[in-house]
Design an enzyme around this catalytic site. Sequence first.
Site, PDB file in Angstrom:
ATOM      1  N   HIS A 109      54.514   6.068  30.050  1.00  0.00           N
ATOM      2  CA  HIS A 109      54.541   5.372  28.766  1.00  0.00           C
ATOM      3  C   HIS A 109      53.149   4.926  28.319  1.00  0.00           C
ATOM      4  O   HIS A 109      52.830   4.983  27.137  1.00  0.00           O
ATOM      5  CB  HIS A 109      55.472   4.161  28.860  1.00  0.00           C
ATOM      6  N   GLU A 162      56.911 -16.710  25.876  1.00  0.00           N
ATOM      7  CA  GLU A 162      58.188 -17.294  25.483  1.00  0.00           C
ATOM      8  C   GLU A 162      58.676 -16.716  24.149  1.00  0.00           C
ATOM      9  O   GLU A 162      59.859 -16.389  24.001  1.00  0.00           O
ATOM     10  CB  GLU A 162      58.079 -18.824  25.386  1.00  0.00           C
ATOM     11  N   SER A 197      53.890   2.423  21.162  1.00  0.00           N
ATOM     12  CA  SER A 197      55.056   1.644  21.552  1.00  0.00           C
ATOM     13  C   SER A 197      55.438   0.655  20.444  1.00  0.00           C
ATOM     14  O   SER A 197      55.714   1.069  19.323  1.00  0.00           O
ATOM     15  CB  SER A 197      54.777   0.951  22.891  1.00  0.00           C
TER      16      SER A 197
END
Length: 267
Positions: free
Chosen positions: A249, A184, A84
């Site tokens: 995935h 974040e 990925s």
Amino acid sequence: MELFYRKEGSGSPLVVVHGLYGSSDNWMNIGKRLAEKHTVYMLDQRNHGRSPFSASHTYNDMRADLLEFFDRHNIEKATLLGHSMGGKTAMWFAADYPERVEKLVIADIAPKDYLLLKEDSQFHLHRNILLAMQEIDFSQVKSRTDVDDFLAEKLDDARIRQFLLKNVEKNKATKLYQWRVNVEVLYDHLDEIVGGVNLSWLDDRTPITAYPVIFIRGMLSRYILPEDEALIKSIYPEAKIVDIPGAGHWLHAEQPKKFMEAVMLCC
């Protein structure tokens, strides 16, 4: 940046680069199998696992981290296995440093801009995941079950929640649970994580034939679609594509035996 890593085995070097929300922990079983033939290095990428957090999370950052890791550990040349986001990191590194790459093995990601997808967009999936992760008030969390209960209100897929829960740890100083990923910063850089390392990035380097390239695709995943095969071949004309039936995935976790067989065919 000095990345945390785990090392197993002996033999020719093989470096494993995990995906978004992943870590070296997720690759221990695969790594131990690969260690029968290789010296296996399983990394924690920046802002993940036990590696340092940073305010920046670009593919240029991760490429530089990987080069520093190779140099720090005297790895002249290695097989790269990337899943990925880690697959895009590996492709970007290999494009610039082909002399350092023995083979390139990419797990369930294509060199395309996933921001362009209109339906079932990976960007929207990961945006929702990262927003849910940011909304948890860990001062109210007493156990991982509390985290799962909160995430279940936002995320229907129990497999995704279980994968995310691997990133929950207890802070030794505060005794509070926390994320082991820099949520974040990953949210702030999500556009590049999802969209980067695509044909426009690699076009001036094509065709890439300096090293063997293998893509391993989960047949229940939508990350490498049938129409992506032409794109892959336009960049890597000699690439092989191996399909894993019954895998989504996170194919290395969902079908570890079949995934291992696919990797062993090329490594």
